[in-house]
Enzyme design. Structure first.
Site, PDB file in Angstrom:
ATOM      1  N   ALA A  81       0.857  -1.181   0.000  1.00  0.00           N
ATOM      2  CA  ALA A  81       0.000   0.000   0.000  1.00  0.00           C
ATOM      3  C   ALA A  81       0.897   1.237   0.000  1.00  0.00           C
ATOM      4  CB  ALA A  81      -0.872  -0.017   1.247  1.00  0.00           C
ATOM      5  N   GLY A 132       0.528  -5.270   0.572  1.00  0.00           N
ATOM      6  CA  GLY A 132      -0.606  -5.297  -0.343  1.00  0.00           C
ATOM      7  C   GLY A 132      -0.231  -5.850  -1.709  1.00  0.00           C
ATOM      8  N   GLU A 169      -0.442  -9.520  -1.300  1.00  0.00           N
ATOM      9  CA  GLU A 169      -1.859  -9.860  -1.100  1.00  0.00           C
ATOM     10  C   GLU A 169      -2.603  -9.825  -2.433  1.00  0.00           C
ATOM     11  OE1 GLU A 169      -2.272  -6.915   2.121  1.00  0.00           O
ATOM     12  OE2 GLU A 169      -3.155  -8.559   3.258  1.00  0.00           O
ATOM     13  N   GLU A 179       3.926  -5.824   7.207  1.00  0.00           N
ATOM     14  CA  GLU A 179       3.063  -4.847   7.889  1.00  0.00           C
ATOM     15  C   GLU A 179       3.368  -4.712   9.375  1.00  0.00           C
ATOM     16  OE1 GLU A 179       2.172  -6.890   5.562  1.00  0.00           O
ATOM     17  OE2 GLU A 179       0.730  -5.952   4.195  1.00  0.00           O
TER      18      GLU A 179
END
Ligand code: CAA
Length: 707
Positions: free
Chosen positions: A63, A102, A105, A125
């Site tokens: 992200a 992300g 993911e 994270e």
């Protein structure tokens, strides 16, 4: 379609390319572009499969952290992932570089994954005080197995697709990646490949877990990461992955992620992520400043520090000459280094061949003349100005004229050392922290005349050897040790006033530092501090306060030098590092207090914490105002990476601004001045503090010289 995402076609395959430098983070325009591209390709009857790849140095690195804390902008990452998972045709993520957070993911929502050799994947994270909030906690265990996924998510480590992360990818492909991925997909389609969803897989390792398994994991996490929010939330998510259907697991992840995101710990860790990168930027050092290549390093002094520094460079592939005054001294140093490498091998941290190759890069020498080939010379001898000046005078003659000359002094005047060399523009301070091969901080001390090229080279070098470099100006103790002074002073004074050593240290370790000030003094050697105090007292640099350092000076007189003599502030059983309270010391302190006219009393935990940390922070504010540090966040980086200040509190200045408040700090400094007396200026607020409070200014925005 928005710019950072391209959609092209190649013989029935849609190729979606994310091109969003520097690391293809999932910023809003990327999410919007991806959503549109995936939906378009999914609808297109002529497209039988999709390849999703990235331009530049890496696959999506997660992200966009700069968007955290800002109002949410559509589309959400969840919508993009949903579109990928429901594309209705095979989608192959083509990974290279690092697929993180992300990014991984997203790849796990594709039906298949291929990767270039050497690609690393990870869910880091936890390092930002978060957990993977886009299905990572539910999908990674399905691909890697429960235990491996738990370990990967709790540590945030990167895993190579060739070994530990082999379960994440379907194939490792040689050659130009996008072309190879298209060819792979075409081949698989010819064999009847259909889309597949990770969510539909079982979780290997979740079948027959013993009862209480996750309680045991939680207990271990509390031991290893005390006080931290995210690791326990991660365990809860993995427990859900192991015990609940996928959708319910996702609900747990969503709730836990939101809790982490709200926590001050995550804000603190995000602050540090950017602080670490900001530290490498020096406002008055032009970006295009040339740098020199450092291949060969000479380290003068084969003691603990010199040995650690030599290991640092050998580990980073540099040739090292380790120099001391006699063959036996260098031999001793090398033996310690060899012992360290052997220990790493026996603990499984390093393989034998690598360890021996690193050791072989270190060549011993017993003459200073051996510096003649070095690109960089680092002096790491005893903390004695005259000795260091003598060495630098000789280096000025013996080192190559273009070599960088560095001192590892932790307190002395770098300009005075530089002057002795006759070439002060080549001289810089490189202050490593003990153990130098482990601690990540490198204070880079910029002397009055240090050349830009020398500074720029050292900043780059810090990164190359895996350190976080922070630039400091010249002053006593630079950033870190100068701030340590008030912290140590108050710990000593509180002992005198009747606080028990273990209580003082306990308050500090409960706060999150790995060690309290008194245990730290015992470890470093009480004689070391006593010698520094004696020198500074002689030079008129200490307050005329008879209580200052009194307990430690008395212990030094008695030969209680800390761990190395089995007795210091604490007692240590033979061969043990476990500190035990010593009633003899309590009695000794009581009698010293009486001699000095200091009354003893009960001191509560709040006072202990504030008296240790508020002077430390107050000095940090002076350091900032004087321009010794370039920004508040640099000071945070120094304390987190050099002294073990808990990263999840963001460093001392982030902590004071965000968790304590500058007005409160000012109020308490004034209160302690009244309660304890301020004859020696211990509680005088830094002028910057008074100003920021009066003007409502923010420390985080302050730059030296600005008003
Ligand atoms: N968001 C925003 N900016 C980022 C970023 C991210 N995720 N990752 C890196 N950057 C920026 C850096 O701040 C830096 O900017 P400057 O040049 O302006 O200083 C630039 O990209 C280059 O980064 P590095 O200097 O770190 O480059 P590197 O080559 O040494 O390392 C990297 C590259 C391994 C990707 C490293 O940057 C990294 O570890 N990034 C963080 C990865 C991460 O934590 N991802 C998870 C994000 S959280 C998440 O994804 C949650 C979720 O699912 C919802």
């Amino acid at each position: 379609m928005s710019d950072p995402v391209r959609l092209e076609h190649c013989h029935g395959i849609a190729v979606i390319t994310v091109d969003h430098p520097p690391v293809n983070a999932l910023s809003q325009p990327v999410r919007a572009g991806l959503l549109e591209a995936v939906q378009t390709a999914a609808r297109d009857q002529a497209v039988s499969g999709i390849v999703l790849a990235c331009a530049g140095r890496t696959f999506i690195a997660g992200a966009d952290i700069t968007e955290f804390g800002r109002p949410h902008a559509e589309p959400s990452l969840a919508r993009v992932l949903d579109a990928l998972e429901h594309a209705g045709k095979p989608v192959v993520a083509a990974l290279h570089g690092t697929a993180l957070g992300g990014g991984l993911e997203l790849a796990m929502c594709c039906s298949h994954r291929v990767a270039a050799p050497g690609t690393r994947v990870g869910l880091p994270e936890v390092k930002l005080g978060l957990l993977p909030g886009a299905g990572g906690t539910q999908r990674l265990p399905r691909l890697l197995g429960l235990d491996a996924a738990l370990e990967a998510i709790l540590t945030g480590r990167m895993l190579k697709v060739e070994d530990e992360a082999a379960g994440v990818v379907d194939a490792v492909l040689e050659g130009e990646l996008t072309e190879a991925a298209v060819a792979w997909l075409q081949g698989q389609l010819a064999e009847g490949l259909t889309p597949r969803r990770v969510r539909e897989l079982g979780v290997p390792g979740a079948e027959a877990l013993p009862s209480g398994h996750f309680d045991a994991v939680r207990a271990q996490v509390v031991r290893e990461a005390p006080g931290q929010v995210a690791p326990l939330q991660i365990v809860a998510c993995l427990e859900a992955a192991a015990t609940l259907p996928f959708e319910q697991g996702m609900n747990v992840e969503r709730e836990r992620f939101a809790e982490c995101m709200r926590s001050p710990q995550s804000r603190a860790l995000q602050h540090l992520f950017f602080a670490e990168r900001e530290a490498a930027k020096v406002p008055d050092l032009p970006r295009e400043t040339p740098t020199r290549v450092i291949r060969r390093v000479a380290v003068i002094g084969a003691g603990t520090m010199g040995g650690g520094i030599a290991m640092c460079f050998a580990n980073a592939g540099r040739e090292v000459t380790l120099i001391d005054t006699s063959e036996s001294a260098v031999r001793r140093g090398l033996d310690v280094i060899e012992g360290n490498y052997r220990r790493s091998v026996s603990r499984g941290r390093l393989d034998e061949a690598t360890a021996m190759a690193r050791l072989a890069r270190i060549t011993p020498a017993d003459q200073l003349a051996a510096v003649s080939e070095a690109d960089l010379v680092i002096e790491a001898v005893y903390e004695d100005l005259v000795l260091k000046q003598r060495i630098f005078a000789e280096l000025g003659e013996r080192a190559r004229p273009d070599a960088i000359l560095a001192t590892n002094t932790s307190t002395l005047d770098v300009d005075a050392i530089a002057a002795a060399s006759g070439a002060p523009e080549r001289v810089i301070g490189l202050h490593f922290f003990s153990p130098a091969n482990v601690m990540r901080l490198l204070e880079i001390v910029r002397g009055r005349e240090t050349a830009d090229e020398v500074l720029a080279t050292c900043l780059r070098l810090a990164r190359e050897i895996g350190k976080v470099g922070v630039v400091s100006g010249v002053c006593y103790g630079f950033i870190g040790n100068r701030m340590l002074e008030g912290y140590g002073r108050e710990a000593g004074l509180m002992l005198l006033e009747g606080a028990a050593a273990e209580r003082i240290d306990g308050v500090i370790t409960d706060f999150g530092l790995p060690m309290g000030p008194l245990a730290m003094g015992d470890l470093a050697g009480i004689d070391v501090g006593a010698r520094v105090r004696a020198e500074r007292r002689g030079a008129g640099m200490l307050p005329a306060d008879p209580r200052y350092g009194a307990v430690h000076d008395r212990l030094a007189d008695l030969g209680r030098l800390g761990q190395k003599t089995g007795r210091g502030v604490y007692r240590y059983a033979e061969g043990s590092r476990r500190a035990q309270p010593d009633p003899e010391v309590t009695a000794l302190i009581a009698s010293l207090a009486e001699d000095l006219g200091v009354g003893q009393r009960e001191i509560d935990d709040k006072e202990i914490l504030e008296r240790c940390l508020f002077p430390l922070v107050n000095e940090g504010l002076r350091i900032l105002e004087e321009g010794i540090a370039l920004r508040a966040s640099d000071i945070d980086v120094v304390w987190v990476y050099g002294y073990g200040f808990p990263a999840w509190r963001g460093g001392p200045l982030h902590w004071i601004e965000e968790a304590v408040g500058l007005p409160y700090l000012l109020e308490r400094l004034r209160l302690y001045a009244t309660l304890l007396g301020n004859e020696y200026g211990y509680w005088t607020p830094a002028p910057l503090l008074e100003r920021l409070v009066a003007e409502g200014g923010r420390l985080a925005d302050y730059r030296p010289g600005s008003r």
